[in-house]
Structure formats: structure tokens, C-alpha cells
Design a protein around this motif. Structure first.
Motif, PDB file in Angstrom:
ATOM      1  N   SER A  31       0.866  -1.178   0.000  1.00 26.41           N
ATOM      2  CA  SER A  31       0.000   0.000   0.000  1.00 26.41           C
ATOM      3  C   SER A  31       0.900   1.224   0.000  1.00 26.41           C
ATOM      4  O   SER A  31       2.116   1.117   0.185  1.00 26.41           O
ATOM      5  CB  SER A  31      -0.928   0.006   1.232  1.00 26.41           C
ATOM      6  N   ALA A  32       0.317   2.378  -0.211  1.00 20.39           N
ATOM      7  CA  ALA A  32       1.110   3.611  -0.264  1.00 20.39           C
ATOM      8  C   ALA A  32       0.222   4.783   0.101  1.00 20.39           C
ATOM      9  O   ALA A  32      -1.010   4.712   0.029  1.00 20.39           O
ATOM     10  CB  ALA A  32       1.724   3.812  -1.656  1.00 20.39           C
ATOM     11  N   GLY A  33       0.880   5.898   0.475  1.00 18.29           N
ATOM     12  CA  GLY A  33       0.106   7.084   0.806  1.00 18.29           C
ATOM     13  C   GLY A  33       0.980   8.310   0.926  1.00 18.29           C
ATOM     14  O   GLY A  33       2.206   8.208   1.065  1.00 18.29           O
ATOM     15  N   ARG A  45      -3.908  11.120   1.107  1.00 17.84           N
ATOM     16  CA  ARG A  45      -4.435  10.196   0.119  1.00 17.84           C
ATOM     17  C   ARG A  45      -3.695   8.873   0.331  1.00 17.84           C
ATOM     18  O   ARG A  45      -2.457   8.845   0.350  1.00 17.84           O
ATOM     19  CB  ARG A  45      -4.213  10.695  -1.306  1.00 17.84           C
ATOM     20  N   ARG A  46      -4.453   7.791   0.456  1.00 16.17           N
ATOM     21  CA  ARG A  46      -3.848   6.478   0.678  1.00 16.17           C
ATOM     22  C   ARG A  46      -4.551   5.451  -0.200  1.00 16.17           C
ATOM     23  O   ARG A  46      -5.722   5.626  -0.558  1.00 16.17           O
ATOM     24  CB  ARG A  46      -3.964   6.065   2.146  1.00 16.17           C
ATOM     25  N   ALA A  47      -3.826   4.383  -0.520  1.00 16.76           N
ATOM     26  CA  ALA A  47      -4.432   3.353  -1.359  1.00 16.76           C
ATOM     27  C   ALA A  47      -3.780   2.009  -1.083  1.00 16.76           C
ATOM     28  O   ALA A  47      -2.562   1.915  -0.878  1.00 16.76           O
ATOM     29  CB  ALA A  47      -4.285   3.701  -2.835  1.00 16.76           C
ATOM     30  N   GLU A  48      -4.594   0.989  -1.108  1.00 13.00           N
ATOM     31  CA  GLU A  48      -4.105  -0.388  -1.013  1.00 13.00           C
ATOM     32  C   GLU A  48      -3.468  -0.788  -2.338  1.00 13.00           C
ATOM     33  O   GLU A  48      -3.869  -0.323  -3.411  1.00 13.00           O
ATOM     34  CB  GLU A  48      -5.283  -1.306  -0.688  1.00 13.00           C
ATOM     35  N   GLY A  49      -2.467  -1.655  -2.274  1.00 17.38           N
ATOM     36  CA  GLY A  49      -1.880  -2.215  -3.484  1.00 17.38           C
ATOM     37  C   GLY A  49      -0.762  -1.362  -4.058  1.00 17.38           C
ATOM     38  O   GLY A  49      -0.106  -0.595  -3.362  1.00 17.38           O
ATOM     39  N   LYS A  50      -0.557  -1.495  -5.355  1.00 20.00           N
ATOM     40  CA  LYS A  50       0.558  -0.850  -6.039  1.00 20.00           C
ATOM     41  C   LYS A  50       0.398   0.678  -6.067  1.00 20.00           C
ATOM     42  O   LYS A  50      -0.693   1.221  -5.882  1.00 20.00           O
ATOM     43  CB  LYS A  50       0.664  -1.370  -7.478  1.00 20.00           C
ATOM     44  N   LEU A  51       1.519   1.336  -6.356  1.00 17.56           N
ATOM     45  CA  LEU A  51       1.526   2.793  -6.389  1.00 17.56           C
ATOM     46  C   LEU A  51       0.563   3.375  -7.424  1.00 17.56           C
ATOM     47  O   LEU A  51       0.072   4.498  -7.255  1.00 17.56           O
ATOM     48  CB  LEU A  51       2.941   3.286  -6.684  1.00 17.56           C
ATOM     49  N   ARG A  52       0.296   2.628  -8.478  1.00 17.75           N
ATOM     50  CA  ARG A  52      -0.631   3.164  -9.490  1.00 17.75           C
ATOM     51  C   ARG A  52      -2.004   3.433  -8.883  1.00 17.75           C
ATOM     52  O   ARG A  52      -2.737   4.304  -9.362  1.00 17.75           O
ATOM     53  CB  ARG A  52      -0.737   2.197 -10.673  1.00 17.75           C
ATOM     54  N   ASN A  53      -2.371   2.705  -7.837  1.00 18.51           N
ATOM     55  CA  ASN A  53      -3.657   2.946  -7.175  1.00 18.51           C
ATOM     56  C   ASN A  53      -3.639   4.288  -6.437  1.00 18.51           C
ATOM     57  O   ASN A  53      -4.642   5.012  -6.423  1.00 18.51           O
ATOM     58  CB  ASN A  53      -3.979   1.813  -6.210  1.00 18.51           C
ATOM     59  N   ALA A  79      -3.231  -5.979   8.133  1.00 16.30           N
ATOM     60  CA  ALA A  79      -3.300  -6.348   6.714  1.00 16.30           C
ATOM     61  C   ALA A  79      -3.017  -5.141   5.825  1.00 16.30           C
ATOM     62  O   ALA A  79      -3.140  -3.994   6.253  1.00 16.30           O
ATOM     63  CB  ALA A  79      -4.685  -6.907   6.406  1.00 16.30           C
ATOM     64  N   PRO A  80      -2.641  -5.390   4.562  1.00 15.02           N
ATOM     65  CA  PRO A  80      -2.376  -4.293   3.630  1.00 15.02           C
ATOM     66  C   PRO A  80      -3.665  -3.671   3.100  1.00 15.02           C
ATOM     67  O   PRO A  80      -4.072  -3.900   1.964  1.00 15.02           O
ATOM     68  CB  PRO A  80      -1.556  -4.968   2.528  1.00 15.02           C
ATOM     69  N   THR A  81      -4.302  -2.892   3.942  1.00 11.47           N
ATOM     70  CA  THR A  81      -5.548  -2.220   3.579  1.00 11.47           C
ATOM     71  C   THR A  81      -5.319  -0.709   3.560  1.00 11.47           C
ATOM     72  O   THR A  81      -4.308  -0.208   4.056  1.00 11.47           O
ATOM     73  CB  THR A  81      -6.646  -2.529   4.603  1.00 11.47           C
ATOM     74  N   GLU A  82      -6.284   0.023   3.018  1.00 13.62           N
ATOM     75  CA  GLU A  82      -6.165   1.479   3.010  1.00 13.62           C
ATOM     76  C   GLU A  82      -6.137   2.029   4.431  1.00 13.62           C
ATOM     77  O   GLU A  82      -5.395   2.971   4.737  1.00 13.62           O
ATOM     78  CB  GLU A  82      -7.321   2.098   2.227  1.00 13.62           C
ATOM     79  N   ALA A  83      -6.913   1.436   5.322  1.00 14.71           N
ATOM     80  CA  ALA A  83      -6.950   1.916   6.708  1.00 14.71           C
ATOM     81  C   ALA A  83      -5.606   1.751   7.402  1.00 14.71           C
ATOM     82  O   ALA A  83      -5.237   2.545   8.273  1.00 14.71           O
ATOM     83  CB  ALA A  83      -8.037   1.174   7.490  1.00 14.71           C
ATOM     84  N   ASN A  84      -4.873   0.714   7.022  1.00 18.97           N
ATOM     85  CA  ASN A  84      -3.565   0.472   7.640  1.00 18.97           C
ATOM     86  C   ASN A  84      -2.415   1.144   6.890  1.00 18.97           C
ATOM     87  O   ASN A  84      -1.266   1.088   7.331  1.00 18.97           O
ATOM     88  CB  ASN A  84      -3.294  -1.031   7.733  1.00 18.97           C
TER      89      ASN A  84
END
Length: 607
Positions: A31-33, A45-53, A79-84
């Protein structure tokens, strides 16, 4: 290996943050943010998964703000979620973090009792709440960070962004790397020079325990006590290369220093940090209760990791282990049980003898498990179960961080086996897992012995022969210590079980022979101390690596190096670091090619 970046710029920084995170994506991509200040308020701004998200999220809802922090995550707690996903924030402070906060449960309980509300499962969020509490009590951002750091136990790197402070980012490191990038009217923070390469080639690396306050026109660095310090700057290559020595003389030195970080991230793949339990990676679960025996095979340093693992599996799981050097395994033609498990260990995943052993075991109907650092390697592809190490790229031919990451994985598997087979209780598992979680911090402390070890290297450089002694799990580490010295300094060295000293090796001992003794104060220490007395009586130069209690009982030793006191279970991983440093500094004193020693290759792909 999570990636951290911070920018104090003169225009909106969100696009630059994302560009830097792309360079750090090799350090984590669950995830990234990013977080910036908009009108003095923290916006994320945060997103689960790859940086493209994350890029898609920013395209849909752009961020303004000329100051910001970003993060690409490799999940540890939660877990790799947006909240985390990072940054984690309150209305006063946002934080990005690499590493493990060991005491986060106690801190979280304390904060929740005071009314704090948590939005994630991560250990990082406690850092944001601790700093926010200090700010609410009237502390300045600098004072809030300093107070927060004093409450944290673990190995980590941190970057802080404060509401209403559009000319300030604070960073801190303890066991995980962090670098400052110097610009003109702009300053930067990153996990390494790779993140900073698009902006500047002027870099300063924080030393362990340092924290830094960055503004656009000033950099103030403080040590652990809060005293102002000056750290030397370096010129980094502007080329965005994935592998960079940083301010280290050799890749091997950098890779030794990275071990608190990479071991922590490897453990995060095998431990549920929130529950304090072992959790194997998805698709790699195995029921050890169904096994009668375990076969382990590897080459070189990886073989020594397997030797340590044999002690662990047999002690904690009562699971018999057969272990062979891979080049001997199939020629010995051992009887193998169809349906049994063969565990192959390889840094590259391409080691020819280990791969041949895998195929031999497969032909005998065995299930294959692989402990590898390259998930796309041949061994990983052909295995049924992959247990990944998260060491990152290891350039130095003599393995360092890959070895301790292999041990970390094998330790987790041994605990899992003990639970599966009913040998370990839940309480036992929790105790052993806690010891593993503490390990990155202890490793960072052990690395502080480097100045003492460097002084010793002058003595070793004059030797023609060196003996390494250890008992129990310290015996394979003695073998590894001797191998490291041979590999890069070209000095003859041998590792022995300490009890074997009188069965021949003692004939070599005189005043010209350094004898390295690896002896944490455990139930075997007294017996090893007797061996030391035998060496001392013959004039041998004893160099003892032990803990505080062992140092108090050291007796007649040429040098005593005191490591942090640790649970005996994790001592092989901890004691690996000083023997790596000893070999490294001996070799550099002698002027050998440390990263590419003669006659050796990183991956042996022929038999």
C-alpha cells in the motif's frame, strides 16, 4: 523494507512524493500514501496495493501543499488495507514509519485509556497519538518528537508532519536508515539516496539514534541525548540506481548495517505482530504434525543456517532433522520418505547443487519447501512452498543480511512446528515470538560494537590461523565466522564445537593464534569457560563475544566484547553480526577486495 520520503518544497509536492515513492517501491508495495498541508491542515491520500492505485486516487482528488511526507508499505502490523496504509494521522500530526515498535500494545492501551481513538491495526498509529498528546499539552513539535522517541522501544525510522507548520519536517532513526537531501531553498528526507536522486546529489546520512528537524533553509541534527551534532555530507550519484552504497565504503558494510531493518521485515512476513503469533505467508502453510522427519539441504553460509535450524526444530518441535551439504546429498543417497518435507535454503534460488537436490527429492516423492531471497528464482518456482526472506538485493559476495534473514525464517518455522506438534504451548509461542520481535532492536545495539571490533582487526590481520569456538547453536555461528574470515581476508580459519578442542585443534594454539569464542551466558557457558582456560594456559589470544553476565565471568581473555543480553533462542542471529564485522574490518585493514573476493562468485550456478 518500507520506503519513506519527505519534501519541503516551493510548489505542490504530491507529484514529487509519488515519483520518489516509485524509486522506493522495491522496499514495499502492499500500500502507499502521502500527506501534505493544505491551509495548515493535514490532508492525506492512501491506497491499497501498487503505487498506481495511489496515483489514480491523486488524479481523482489532487493534493495541494508545498510540504509533505509519503510512504510505500510492506505490511507488518495489520493487513495491507487502506486503513492500515501510512501516513497515520491525528488532527495535529501525521507520521510515516519503517520498522517495528515493540511496545505498541502497552502504548496503545495507555492512550486508549486516555480517550484516544485508533483507526488502524498498525503499531505506527501509536506514534502519531503519542506526539499529538505532547502537542496538546503545549509542547513544541521538536519537544513532542523528543518525548515520543523516549517512549518507543524497537528499531525504526520515522518522519513527522505537523498541522500549522508548513516549514518543518522532523525525522528520526533507530536501527533503520534515513537520509537528508540538501537543496536550494528546499530540503528532503528519504529512506536512501535513491529516493532523493531526482532532487539533489548532496546527502547526509543520519547515524543510529539521531533525529533531525528540517526547514527549507536549515538542517538541525540531534543525537539520542538531544545534543546538536554535525554529520558529514556526501555526494550521491544523480543516476537513479537501485543499488547504492550510500556513505559506506563497501556494499558488505552497508548490508551488515541493514540487518536490523531487513530482519524485521522478514519477521513481519511470518509473525502476526498484533497477536504475537506465527502466521505463515499465504500459500505456504504446512502441518508439521504430519511429518516424521525433516530433510534440510543447502550450500555454504545457507548450510550453516540449516545447522542452526536443526537445533531449533529438534528442541522446540521434537522433529528429527537430517541435514546435508547439497553437493553431498544426492550422492549419499539417503532413504527419503514419500510425502515428507525437504527444506532447501538458497539466497539466490539458483544454486546448482541445491537445485539438483530439490529435483532429487522431488523424484523421491517429497514435498519441497524453499527458503529463498529471490521469489522469481528457479528454486522458488519449482518448490511447493516458498518461505521468502526479505533481505533485498545483496551485492557483497560474502553473505551477511541474507544469512540472518534465513535464520529469521527458520526460527519462525521451528516455532510453527512446535505448535503443530503440541510441544509448545500458546504461552511458549508468545514468549519465543516476543524474543524475535525484540531482535531488530538488539541487532542495532550489537552494531554499536563496531569501533571495538575495528581495533581488534589489526591483531587478526597479523594472524596466519584463527580458531572459532561455540557450543549448541553457537557452533554453526563459529563455522560461519571462520568462513567469513576465509572468504574475504584470505586468512586460514576453522570453526569447531568447543568440546572438540581437546580432540585435536588445541595442538594449534599458541600466542600467535587468536581464538574467537562465541558464548552467551546460557547453560553451556560454564563448559565453554573451561575450554577458554585451556586456551589461555597455552598462550592463545581469546576474543570472547558474550553478554554482560558472561563478561563478568570471562576470566583471562585478550578481549571481551559485550553484546546485549538476549533470549538464548535468538542469540545465533545476534552473534552473527559481530563476526561479520570482524571479518570485514580485518579484510579492509589488509586491503583485500571485500565485495568481490578472489575466486568466488555470488551465486554458484554450476556443480
Amino acid at each position: 523494507m518500507c520506503g519513506i520520503v519527505g519534501i519541503l518544497g516551493r510548489a505542490p509536492v504530491a507529484p514529487q512524493l509519488v515519483d520518489s515513492l516509485k524509486r522506493l517501491e522495491y522496499r514495499g508495495y502492499d500500500s502507499a500514501g502521502v500527506a501534505t498541508l493544505d491551509g495548515g491542515r493535514i490532508v492525506r491520500r492512501r491506497a491499497e496495493g501498487k503505487l498506481r492505485n495511489l496515483e489514480a486516487s491523486l488524479d481523482a482528488s489532487p493534493l495541494d501543499g508545498a510540504v509533505g511526507i509519503g510512504h510505500t508499505r510492506w505490511a507488518t502490523h495489520g493487513a495491507p488495507t487502506e486503513a492500515n496504509a501510512h501516513p497515520h494521522a491525528t488532527d495535529r500530526v501525521a507520521v510515516v514509519h519503517n520498522g517495528i515498535i515493540e511496545n505498541f500494545r502497552e502504548l496503545r492501551a495507555e492512550l486508549e485509556a486516555e480517550g484516544a481513538t485508533f483507526q488502524s491495526q498498525t503499531d505506527t498509529e501509536v506514534v502519531a497519538h503519542l506526539a499529538s498528546r505532547e502537542l496538546a499539552a503545549g509542547a513544541s513539535p521538536r519537544a513532542a518528537v523528543q518525548a515520543t522517541l523516549k517512549r518507543l522501544r524497537g528499531a525504526f525510522a520515522l518522519a513527522f508532519l505537523f498541522a500549522g507548520e508548513d516549514d518543518l519536517i522532523i525525522g528520526a532513526r533507530r536501527g533503520s536508515p534515513l537520509a537528508i537531501g540538501h537543496g536550494q531553498g528546499e530540503n528532503y528526507l528519504g529512506s536512501d539516496a535513491i529516493a532523493l536522486a531526482p532532487f539533489t546529489d548532496s546527502v547526509t546520512y543520519l547515524e543510529d539514534g539521531d533525529w533531525v528537524a528540517l526547514t527549507r533553509n536549515a538542517v538541525e541534527i540531534f543525537d539520542e541525548s538531544g545534543a546538536t551534532v554535525v554529520r558529514a555530507g556526501v555526494r550521491a550519484s544523480a543516476a537513479a540506481i537501485v543499488v547504492d552504497k550510500g556513505n559506506y565504503r563497501h556494499f558488505m558494510a552497508k548490508e551488515i548495517a541493514e540487518q536490523p531493518e531487513v530482519v524485521g521485515h522478514t519477521l513481519a512476513r511470518f509473525i502476526d505482530m498484533s497477536a504475537g503469533r506465527i502466521r505463515l505467508p499465504e500459500g505456504a502453510d504446512v502441518d508439521f504434525a504430519k511429518l516424521d522427519r525433516l530433510a534440510i539441504s543447502a550450500c555454504g553460509t545457507a548450510f550453516y543456517a540449516g545447522l542452526v535450524a536443526r537445533y531449533w526444530f529438534e528442541k522446540f518441535a521434537r522433529l528429527p532433522v537430517d541435514i546435508d551439504i547439497a553437493s553431498e546429498f544426492r550422492y549419499r543417497e539417503p532413504p527419503l520418505s514419500p510425502g515428507g518435507l525437504a527444506l532447501l535454503i538458497s539466497q539466490s534460488g539458483e544454486t546448482a547443487d541445491t537445485l539438483a537436490t530439490l529435483r532429487h527429492c522431488r523424484a523421491q516423492g517429497m514435498r519441497i519447501g524453499a527458503v529463498v531471497n529471490v521469489p522469481t528464482s528457479t528454486i522458488a518456482r519449482e518448490a511447493d512452498l516458498v518461505f521468502p526472506t526479505v533481505a533485498g538485493v545483496e551485492v557483497g559476495v560474502a553473505s551477511t543480511k541474507a544469512f540472518t534473514c534465513q535464520l529469521a525464517v527458520l526460527a519462525a518455522l521451528a516455532i510453527k512446528a512446535g505448535r503443530d506438534r503440541g510441544v509448545l504451548s500458546v504461552e511458549d509461542e508468545t514468549k519465543l515470538v516476543s524474543a524475535l520481535v525484540e531482535l531488530p532492536r538488539l541487532m542495532a545495539e550489537a552494531l554499536r560494537l563496531e569501533p571495538e571490533i575495528e581495533k581488534l582487526a589489526t591483531t587478526f590481520a597479523k594472524a596466519q590461523d584463527v580458531l572459532y569456538l561455540g557450543r549448541g547453536t553457537s557452533f554453526p555461528i563459529a563455522l560461519e565466522g571462520a568462513l567469513k574470515l576465509k572468504e574475504i581476508s584470505y586468512i586460514h580459519a576453522e570453526g569447531y564445537a568447543a568440546g572438540e578442542l581437546k580432540h585435536g585443534p588445541i595442538a594449534l594454539v599458541d600466542e600467535s593464534v587468536p581464538v574467537v569464542v562465541l558464548a552467551p551466558f546460557d547453560p553451556l557457558f560454564e563448559k565453554t569457560a573451561s575450554n577458554m582456560q585451556e586456551v589461555a594456559a597455552r598462550g592463545g589470544k581469546i576474543v570472547l563475544f558474550t553478554d554482560a553476565e558472561g563478561a563478568a565471568h570471562a576470566g583471562d581473555a585478550f578481549a571481551v566484547l559485550t553484546l546485549p543480553t538476549a533470549y538464548a533462542f535468538v542469540s545465533p542471529m545476534l552473534y552473527a553480526l559481530p563476526i561479520q564485522l570482524l571479518a570485514y574490518h580485518t579484510a579492509t585493514f589488509m586491503g583485500t577486495d571485500v565485495d568481490q573476493p578472489r575466486n568466488l562468485a555470488k551465486s554458484v550456478t554450476v556443480e
